[in-house]
Design an enzyme around this catalytic site. Structure first.
Site, PDB file in Angstrom:
ATOM      1  N   LEU A  52      -1.663   8.077   1.401  1.00  0.00           N
ATOM      2  CA  LEU A  52      -2.057   6.663   1.372  1.00  0.00           C
ATOM      3  C   LEU A  52      -0.940   5.899   0.674  1.00  0.00           C
ATOM      4  CD1 LEU A  52      -5.846   6.392   0.358  1.00  0.00           C
ATOM      5  CD2 LEU A  52      -4.802   5.562   2.458  1.00  0.00           C
ATOM      6  N   ASP A  53      -0.431   4.848   1.305  1.00  0.00           N
ATOM      7  CA  ASP A  53       0.625   4.049   0.698  1.00  0.00           C
ATOM      8  C   ASP A  53       0.138   3.419  -0.611  1.00  0.00           C
ATOM      9  OD1 ASP A  53       2.363   4.568   2.761  1.00  0.00           O
ATOM     10  OD2 ASP A  53       1.840   2.760   3.890  1.00  0.00           O
ATOM     11  N   PRO A  54       1.061   3.075  -1.514  1.00  0.00           N
ATOM     12  CA  PRO A  54       0.654   2.387  -2.753  1.00  0.00           C
ATOM     13  C   PRO A  54      -0.166   1.120  -2.499  1.00  0.00           C
ATOM     14  CG  PRO A  54       2.912   3.158  -2.946  1.00  0.00           C
ATOM     15  CD  PRO A  54       2.498   3.428  -1.526  1.00  0.00           C
TER      16      PRO A  54
END
Length: 300
Positions: free
Chosen positions: A46-48
């Site tokens: 999951l991206d930041p």
């Protein structure tokens, strides 16, 4: 002098509600530290910028992490129409701004074009590796890397909200789907451009966000309370059929041997248990009808 933290042989699946600003690896390391776990792994990046459900496998559960990584996923995505960015999300610099004159009906029609198996070109600002280096490192250095299209599947898109230039959709998709690429492509289809303004993962592999814990909640617990938050190792493969082995079959299976069991044996992979209902691991049916071990637990 600081006391060294003793690593624990703890096993199970933690459903984490990943906070904004954390990379998946930062979230993993935080959970590993909180549990003093000897071994841990996450189950899909999951991206930041994204928040939500990130199952983290501890100990023996790491043997089944790939099953969770490969599973379909569900997201709530917020799309900002009329603005394109360098990264296709809210973290990038604005490339172009256009006026938006889109109706709900037009937006829905555009979404429907992306249902089923589609081809996506991974964004330059992604963690996908080329020659061992994440693409976002090339992007930050101003280098463009050739990206091959990849086939992904969008199972469903449901519009949850629509207000002039902001829409919210629920997307269920296969692994490897870039939701920001989907948002950008929807905007391109509508002729006004778009980027992903927010993303929250709500489900994966039969797990749902309402059963997840935040880092703050875990920090406020003592270790025994944290341990009660862990789901059993076999929850990672709960969708597979269950087979019980008698004492002899369980013994020989744990020695790495294929075994016969009475009754009908399903095709493919299955969860294996002994007579006391202890989870032994993952097995599969051979052509001759025997059950062979594929991934076994180290039993205490």
């Amino acid at each position: 002098m600081q006391t060294k933290r003793v690593k624990r042989p703890v096993s199970g699946v933690l459903l984490l509600d990943k906070p904004l600003g954390y990379s998946s690896n930062q979230a993993l390391q935080k959970v590993k530290w909180l549990y003093q776990a000897a071994k841990a792994g996450h189950t899909g990046t999951l991206d930041p910028l994204a928040t939500g459900l990130l199952p983290i496998c501890l100990g023996e559960a790491t043997k089944f992490a790939q099953v969770l990584t490969d599973a379909d996923k569900t997201y709530i995505a917020t799309i900002k129409l009329g603005v394109t960015t360098t990264t296709a999300d809210a973290e990038g610099e604005v490339l172009e701004t256009k006026s938006v004159n889109v109706t709900e009906t037009q937006f829905d029609a555009a979404c429907q074009l992306f249902l089923g198996e589609i081809s996506q070109i991974p964004p330059m600002h992604s963690a996908l590796k080329v020659d061992g280096k994440p693409m976002y490192e090339y992007a930050r250095a101003g280098q463009e890397v050739e990206r091959k299209p990849r086939q992904v599947t969008i199972h469903a898109i449901e519009r949850l909200a629509f207000d002039r230039d902001v829409a919210q959709i629920k997307v269920t998709c296969s692994k490897g789907t870039y939701i920001r690429t989907l948002a950008e492509d929807i905007g391109q289809q509508l002729g006004c451009g778009a980027h992903l303004a927010g993303l929250r993962r709500t489900a994966t592999a039969g797990y749902t966000l309402e059963h997840a814990y935040t880092i703050e909640a875990l920090e406020a617990m003592d270790m025994s309370a944290r341990d009660t938050c862990l789901l059993p190792v076999d929850s990672a493969i709960a969708n597979l059929p269950k087979m019980e082995l008698d004492a002899d079959a369980a013994y020989f299976l744990l020695q790495g041997q294929a075994v016969w069991i009475p009754g009908k044996v399903p095709q493919g992979e299955m969860r294996l248990y002994d007579e006391a209902d202890h989870f032994l691991g993952l097995g599969y049916r051979l052509g001759n009808g025997k059950i062979a071990p594929k991934r076994l637990l180290v039993l205490e």
